[in-house]
Design a protein around this motif. Structure first.
Motif, PDB file in Angstrom:
ATOM      1  N   ASN A   1       0.811  -1.420   0.146  1.00 17.04           N
ATOM      2  CA  ASN A   1      -0.065  -0.089   0.296  1.00 17.04           C
ATOM      3  C   ASN A   1       0.843   1.357  -0.152  1.00 17.04           C
ATOM      4  OD1 ASN A   1      -2.475  -1.316  -0.202  1.00 17.04           O
ATOM      5  ND2 ASN A   1      -2.116  -1.657   2.148  1.00 17.04           N
ATOM      6  N   LYS A   2       2.181   1.257  -0.675  1.00 17.61           N
ATOM      7  CA  LYS A   2       2.918   2.564  -0.785  1.00 17.61           C
ATOM      8  C   LYS A   2       3.337   2.564  -2.193  1.00 17.61           C
ATOM      9  CE  LYS A   2       4.604   2.253   4.064  1.00 17.61           C
ATOM     10  NZ  LYS A   2       6.035   2.027   4.658  1.00 17.61           N
TER      11      LYS A   2
ATOM     12  N   THR B   1       5.074   3.825 -12.326  1.00 19.22           N
ATOM     13  CA  THR B   1       4.912   4.224 -10.498  1.00 19.22           C
ATOM     14  C   THR B   1       3.531   3.776 -10.217  1.00 19.22           C
ATOM     15  OG1 THR B   1       4.321   6.563 -11.101  1.00 19.22           O
ATOM     16  CG2 THR B   1       6.601   5.950 -10.589  1.00 19.22           C
ATOM     17  N   GLY B   2       3.467   3.522  -8.963  1.00 19.09           N
ATOM     18  CA  GLY B   2       1.820   2.979  -8.598  1.00 19.09           C
ATOM     19  C   GLY B   2       1.946   2.295  -7.154  1.00 19.09           C
ATOM     20  N   THR B   3       0.815   2.073  -6.700  1.00 23.84           N
ATOM     21  CA  THR B   3       0.874   1.320  -5.352  1.00 23.84           C
ATOM     22  C   THR B   3       0.872   0.001  -5.434  1.00 23.84           C
ATOM     23  OG1 THR B   3      -0.583   3.469  -4.786  1.00 23.84           O
ATOM     24  CG2 THR B   3      -0.657   1.525  -3.357  1.00 23.84           C
ATOM     25  N   TYR B   4       1.790  -0.545  -4.882  1.00 22.30           N
ATOM     26  CA  TYR B   4       1.924  -1.897  -4.860  1.00 22.30           C
ATOM     27  C   TYR B   4       1.050  -2.688  -3.799  1.00 22.30           C
ATOM     28  CZ  TYR B   4       4.241  -6.402  -3.125  1.00 22.30           C
ATOM     29  OH  TYR B   4       4.446  -7.611  -2.891  1.00 22.30           O
ATOM     30  N   VAL B   5       0.188  -3.517  -4.536  1.00 21.43           N
ATOM     31  CA  VAL B   5      -1.185  -4.053  -3.608  1.00 21.43           C
ATOM     32  C   VAL B   5      -0.759  -5.634  -3.330  1.00 21.43           C
ATOM     33  CG1 VAL B   5      -2.615  -2.449  -4.012  1.00 21.43           C
ATOM     34  CG2 VAL B   5      -2.452  -4.102  -5.819  1.00 21.43           C
TER      35      VAL B   5
ATOM     36  N   VAL C   1      -1.138  -1.049  -8.575  1.00 22.55           N
ATOM     37  CA  VAL C   1      -2.331   0.017  -9.073  1.00 22.55           C
ATOM     38  C   VAL C   1      -1.609   1.531  -9.679  1.00 22.55           C
ATOM     39  CG1 VAL C   1      -4.175   1.186  -8.095  1.00 22.55           C
ATOM     40  CG2 VAL C   1      -3.904  -0.856  -7.265  1.00 22.55           C
ATOM     41  N   PRO C   2      -1.773   1.559 -10.850  1.00 21.72           N
ATOM     42  CA  PRO C   2      -1.022   2.804 -11.623  1.00 21.72           C
ATOM     43  C   PRO C   2      -1.489   4.149 -10.536  1.00 21.72           C
ATOM     44  CG  PRO C   2      -2.282   1.541 -13.309  1.00 21.72           C
ATOM     45  CD  PRO C   2      -2.446   0.829 -11.846  1.00 21.72           C
TER      46      PRO C   2
ATOM     47  N   ILE D   1       2.692  -7.328 -13.550  1.00 27.55           N
ATOM     48  CA  ILE D   1       4.010  -7.500 -14.015  1.00 27.55           C
ATOM     49  C   ILE D   1       4.909  -8.524 -13.615  1.00 27.55           C
ATOM     50  CG2 ILE D   1       6.375  -5.928 -14.143  1.00 27.55           C
ATOM     51  CD1 ILE D   1       4.470  -3.503 -12.994  1.00 27.55           C
ATOM     52  N   PRO D   2       5.228  -9.144 -14.639  1.00 25.06           N
ATOM     53  CA  PRO D   2       6.140 -10.366 -14.393  1.00 25.06           C
ATOM     54  C   PRO D   2       7.463 -10.098 -13.832  1.00 25.06           C
ATOM     55  CG  PRO D   2       5.993 -10.245 -16.728  1.00 25.06           C
ATOM     56  CD  PRO D   2       5.074  -9.135 -15.954  1.00 25.06           C
ATOM     57  N   MET D   3       7.916 -10.763 -12.924  1.00 26.73           N
ATOM     58  CA  MET D   3       9.432 -10.557 -12.305  1.00 26.73           C
ATOM     59  C   MET D   3      10.327 -10.673 -13.127  1.00 26.73           C
ATOM     60  SD  MET D   3       8.832  -9.430  -9.084  1.00 26.73           S
ATOM     61  CE  MET D   3      10.500  -9.981  -8.066  1.00 26.73           C
ATOM     62  N   THR D   4      10.465 -11.381 -14.414  1.00 25.33           N
ATOM     63  CA  THR D   4      11.308 -11.463 -15.345  1.00 25.33           C
ATOM     64  C   THR D   4      11.338 -10.083 -16.106  1.00 25.33           C
ATOM     65  OG1 THR D   4       9.706 -12.338 -16.863  1.00 25.33           O
ATOM     66  CG2 THR D   4      11.166 -13.865 -15.767  1.00 25.33           C
ATOM     67  N   ALA D   5      10.566  -9.375 -16.258  1.00 24.85           N
ATOM     68  CA  ALA D   5      10.633  -8.150 -16.711  1.00 24.85           C
ATOM     69  C   ALA D   5      11.264  -7.117 -16.059  1.00 24.85           C
ATOM     70  CB  ALA D   5       9.168  -7.649 -17.413  1.00 24.85           C
ATOM     71  N   ILE D   6      11.333  -7.060 -14.804  1.00 29.02           N
ATOM     72  CA  ILE D   6      11.645  -5.976 -13.847  1.00 29.02           C
ATOM     73  C   ILE D   6      13.382  -5.774 -13.340  1.00 29.02           C
ATOM     74  CG2 ILE D   6      11.445  -5.332 -11.553  1.00 29.02           C
ATOM     75  CD1 ILE D   6       8.808  -6.168 -11.314  1.00 29.02           C
ATOM     76  N   LYS D   7      13.679  -4.776 -13.773  1.00 30.42           N
ATOM     77  CA  LYS D   7      15.153  -4.550 -13.473  1.00 30.42           C
ATOM     78  C   LYS D   7      15.568  -4.027 -11.934  1.00 30.42           C
ATOM     79  CE  LYS D   7      18.914  -1.497 -15.353  1.00 30.42           C
ATOM     80  NZ  LYS D   7      19.284  -0.627 -16.312  1.00 30.42           N
ATOM     81  N   THR D   8      14.684  -3.031 -11.443  1.00 30.47           N
ATOM     82  CA  THR D   8      14.586  -2.632 -10.237  1.00 30.47           C
ATOM     83  C   THR D   8      13.320  -2.203  -9.426  1.00 30.47           C
ATOM     84  OG1 THR D   8      14.987  -0.400 -10.888  1.00 30.47           O
ATOM     85  CG2 THR D   8      16.978  -1.608 -10.327  1.00 30.47           C
ATOM     86  N   ILE D   9      13.046  -2.225  -8.211  1.00 30.69           N
ATOM     87  CA  ILE D   9      12.034  -1.945  -7.505  1.00 30.69           C
ATOM     88  C   ILE D   9      12.499  -1.010  -6.261  1.00 30.69           C
ATOM     89  CG2 ILE D   9       9.964  -2.775  -6.097  1.00 30.69           C
ATOM     90  CD1 ILE D   9      10.095  -5.442  -7.667  1.00 30.69           C
ATOM     91  N   GLY D  10      11.865   0.007  -6.234  1.00 31.99           N
ATOM     92  CA  GLY D  10      12.138   0.949  -5.102  1.00 31.99           C
ATOM     93  C   GLY D  10      10.931   1.693  -4.651  1.00 31.99           C
ATOM     94  N   PRO D  11      11.213   2.651  -3.495  1.00 31.49           N
ATOM     95  CA  PRO D  11      10.270   3.519  -3.297  1.00 31.49           C
ATOM     96  C   PRO D  11      10.199   4.802  -4.225  1.00 31.49           C
ATOM     97  CG  PRO D  11      12.152   3.549  -1.779  1.00 31.49           C
ATOM     98  CD  PRO D  11      12.196   2.374  -2.683  1.00 31.49           C
ATOM     99  N   TRP D  12       9.149   5.366  -4.270  1.00 31.06           N
ATOM    100  CA  TRP D  12       8.897   6.313  -5.173  1.00 31.06           C
ATOM    101  C   TRP D  12       8.774   7.896  -4.328  1.00 31.06           C
ATOM    102  CZ3 TRP D  12       9.984   8.022  -9.734  1.00 31.06           C
ATOM    103  CH2 TRP D  12       9.251   9.538 -10.124  1.00 31.06           C
ATOM    104  N   LEU D  13       9.808   8.545  -4.645  1.00 30.79           N
ATOM    105  CA  LEU D  13       9.880   9.919  -3.827  1.00 30.79           C
ATOM    106  C   LEU D  13       9.237  10.725  -4.820  1.00 30.79           C
ATOM    107  CD1 LEU D  13      13.017   9.198  -1.827  1.00 30.79           C
ATOM    108  CD2 LEU D  13      10.802   8.793  -1.146  1.00 30.79           C
ATOM    109  N   TYR D  14       8.255  11.497  -4.385  1.00 29.13           N
ATOM    110  CA  TYR D  14       7.626  12.585  -5.532  1.00 29.13           C
ATOM    111  C   TYR D  14       8.757  13.687  -5.602  1.00 29.13           C
ATOM    112  CZ  TYR D  14       3.469  10.039  -4.739  1.00 29.13           C
ATOM    113  OH  TYR D  14       2.420   9.223  -4.655  1.00 29.13           O
TER     114      TYR D  14
END
Length: 68
Positions: free
Chosen positions: A13-14, A27-31, A43-44, A55-68
């Motif tokens: 939920n962040k 960017t979006g909210t991880y649910v 959720v976009p 989003i399949p994990m095989t397509a992801i390079k990085t995941i991190g917090p989004w700071l506005y």
């Protein structure tokens, strides 16, 4: 990973930023995370109604917090 563990529990939920292998990002909210298909559910930020990105994990390079 044990199925009882929540994948990335600190991000639930962040708003996060997912960068794909080709350096495009979303960017979006991880649910949720689907263990059977290894897919992240997001959720976009500008999503309408019940919009969800799967989003399949095989397509992801990085995941991190989004700071506005």
């Amino acid at each position: 990973m044990d199925n009882n563990d929540i994948f990335m529990s600190g991000y639930i939920n962040k708003v996060i930023k997912i960068t794909f292998l080709d350096n495009l990002y979303v960017t979006g909210t991880y649910v949720d995370y689907c263990y059977s298909t290894n897919v992240v559910v997001l959720v976009p930020e500008n999503g309408h109604g019940n919009a969800r990105l799967l989003i399949p994990m095989t397509a992801i390079k990085t995941i991190g917090p989004w700071l506005y």
